[in-house]
Write a protein that holds these residues in place. Structure first.
Motif, PDB file in Angstrom:
ATOM      1  N   ALA A   3       0.837  -1.210   0.000  1.00  0.00           N
ATOM      2  CA  ALA A   3       0.000   0.000   0.000  1.00  0.00           C
ATOM      3  C   ALA A   3       0.869   1.257   0.000  1.00  0.00           C
ATOM      4  O   ALA A   3       0.585   2.234  -0.705  1.00  0.00           O
ATOM      5  N   PHE A  89     -10.345   5.998   5.678  1.00  0.00           N
ATOM      6  CA  PHE A  89      -9.568   5.503   4.542  1.00  0.00           C
ATOM      7  C   PHE A  89      -8.703   6.626   4.000  1.00  0.00           C
ATOM      8  O   PHE A  89      -8.837   7.783   4.404  1.00  0.00           O
ATOM      9  N   GLU A 238      -7.055   1.943  -0.356  1.00  0.00           N
ATOM     10  CA  GLU A 238      -7.288   0.537   0.005  1.00  0.00           C
ATOM     11  C   GLU A 238      -7.916  -0.222  -1.168  1.00  0.00           C
ATOM     12  O   GLU A 238      -7.650  -1.403  -1.362  1.00  0.00           O
ATOM     13  N   ASN A 250     -10.919  -5.118   0.376  1.00  0.00           N
ATOM     14  CA  ASN A 250      -9.957  -4.215   1.022  1.00  0.00           C
ATOM     15  C   ASN A 250      -9.354  -4.844   2.266  1.00  0.00           C
ATOM     16  O   ASN A 250      -8.237  -4.523   2.659  1.00  0.00           O
TER      17      ASN A 250
END
Ligand code: ATP
Ligand code: MG
Ligand code: MG
Ligand code: MG
Length: 481
Positions: A3, A89, A238, A250
């Protein structure tokens, strides 16, 4: 790609296209009373879009901390139930302040997805606002997306501009038509393409929204043209990470896998699970809720909010208590939630140093809130179970109110428990009970003031949200507005 690498690739790509990398603003908006929490990357640039503020750049790119747990964008009820929603998020975004418009925005998005991230073009679908022929033509003629995968979405939610493809930050503020990019996770996953009746499944997932900021909506509902048409985009980190890591949810991305494992350990420990025993179900939606909510709570506290009875503090309390109740459901009988602060800081502290620096304080704040709720949760759950066991299809307002008032169950928490059993809550009845209590409290407050009395303090089981209630006598003792 992890990520963190995806975040960097995005920012670097737009930097190479002349964008200035700007840091995330706090989750608590600085001076915007219309907004409880930052819900999109564009929030910190609102005044730039409106022409009230100038920046030394006309192109910017950010990774913005967002919370969607109240107001116009509220995903609290989706968490744990969909593969794509969080309360907290990160939104990756590129912005043009009167600089480039539809052509460049669409082509940048396409190039990043298909060249940098190497996504197969045939897995990408796009939607445009029904009237936006210009965007349609760019996708179809310039980029080459076939007509079968371009969907026009109109005002299908009742009223002009009430469309998924007309983006608004809130009831007021900058807004405009948008074009969205969806990724097809394939036939193993249920759900239909955008615009179809079963579009809300997890197969076709919206990954990126490109908003063409053209209007400012004022309180009277009037759309005023903005001084310069601009671009605001948002892609959930995500969601794109799930795509690039070849997982469908996710919650299966690197960051969440570790957090979910930590959540399971914490819950099992607080449930008295012995080494070698299996403990709670690792795939339980409740663990997802907990892993999601520790992020929302930690970032909120890091940015200065503490649990309370009103406004932001109450949203924080609601999120924390929902997570705690999910742990309780899995068997936890002692505080566990706050112990996830440090594992989270390990995962995200590099990108967001405020988490690392604030970890001990966040831990303490959430610990206190959790210890407080653990004093009443068991009795509250018993009362709720009794009500559910009657077989009624709806929990009455008085019971929901009692749970709220005496046992610290925010009504959405009660509704969350009820939903798992296919039962609803009489919200109107709850409001009636709530208003009655407010009136009584107000009258008592007036009486107290008139008499010049000071409240002497009676020990209570739980300090209610807006007033302290002496449970045994049912007398409202003090009103705190
Ligand atoms: P959805 O329809 O899936 O609820 P949205 O249309 O409400 O998403 P936007 O307001 O367009 O989302 O936000 C831009 C992007 O931010 C979305 O395309 C998505 O990638 C991401 N996003 C939005 N809401 C969430 C959420 N609750 N959790 C994670 N990512 C999100
Ligand atoms: Mg949404
Ligand atoms: Mg959407
Ligand atoms: Mg959208």
């Amino acid at each position: 790609m992890k990520a963190s690498e995806i975040r960097n690739t995005f920012l670097k790509y737009f930097e190479s296209k002349g964008h200035t990398i700007v840091g995330s603003s706090p989750v608590v908006p600085g001076d915007d009373p219309t907004l409880l929490f930052t819900n999109a990357g564009m929030n910190q640039f609102k005044d730039v879009f409106l022409g009230f503020d100038k920046r030394p750049y006309s192109r910017a790119t950010t990774s913005q901390k967002c919370i969607r747990a109240g107001g116009k964008h509220n995903d609290l009820d989706n968490v744990g139930y969909t593969a794509r929603h969080h309360t907290f998020f990160e939104m990756l975004g590129n912005f043009s302040f009167g600089d480039y418009f539809k052509h460049d925005a669409i082509q940048y998005a396409w190039e990043l997805l298909t060249k940098e991230f190497k996504l197969p073009a045939e897995k990408l679908w796009v939607t445009v606002y029904s009237e936006d022929d210009e965007a349609y033509e760019i996708w179809n003629k310039v980029v080459g997306v076939p007509a079968e995968r371009i969907v026009r979405i109109g005002d299908n939610k009742g009223g002009r501009y009430m469309s998924d493809n007309f983006w608004m930050m809130g009831d007021t503020g900058p807004c405009g038509p948008c074009t969205e990019i969806f990724y097809d996770h394939g036939p193993d996953v249920a759900g239909g393409p955008p615009g179809s009746p079963n579009e809300d499944g997890d197969r076709y997932i919206e990954i990126w929204n490109n908003v063409f900021m053209q209007f400012n909506r004022t309180e009277d509902g009037v759309m005023h043209k903005l001084p310069k048409p601009s671009v605001d985009t948002g892609m959930g980190l995500e969601r794109i990470t799930a795509v690039l890591q070849h997982v469908h949810s996710n919650y299966e991305i690197d960051l969440f896998v570790k957090l979910l494992a930590a959540a399971k350990n914490a819950v099992d420990f607080a449930s008295g699970v012995k080494p070698g025993e299996a403990g709670c179900d690792a795939d339980s939606p409740s663990l997802k809720v907990i892993a999601d909510h520790i992020r929302a709570c930690s970032f909120t506290v890091a940015d200065g909010v503490i649990p309370g009875n009103a406004g932001r503090g109450f949203v924080l309390r609601r999120i924390a208590r929902r997570a705690i109740r999910h742990g309780y459901k899995l068997g936890a009988r002692a505080p566990f939630f706050h112990t996830l602060v440090h594992p989270l800081a390990v995962e995200m502290g590099e990108a967001y140093p405020e988490l690392k620096q604030g970890a001990n304080r966040i831990f303490e704040v959430l610990k206190q809130e959790e210890e407080r709720f653990f004093q009443t949760i068991a009795r509250g759950m018993e009362i709720l179970e009794d009500a559910l066991n009657t077989g009624a299809q709806q929990i009455d307002g008085e019971t929901a109110f009692k749970l709220h008032d005496t046992y610290g169950f925010p009504v959405d928490l009660t509704a969350d428990v009820c939903r798992e059993r296919g039962v609803t809550v009489d919200q109107a009845g709850f409001e009636v009970a709530m208003n009655r209590q407010r009136e009584q409290a107000r009258a008592a407050g007036k009486f107290k003031m008139a008499a010049g009395l000071e409240y002497s303090g009676v020990a209570t089981a739980f300090h209610g949200y807006e007033h302290l209630v002496c449970e045994t006598s049912k007398v409202v003792a003090v009103y705190v507005d």
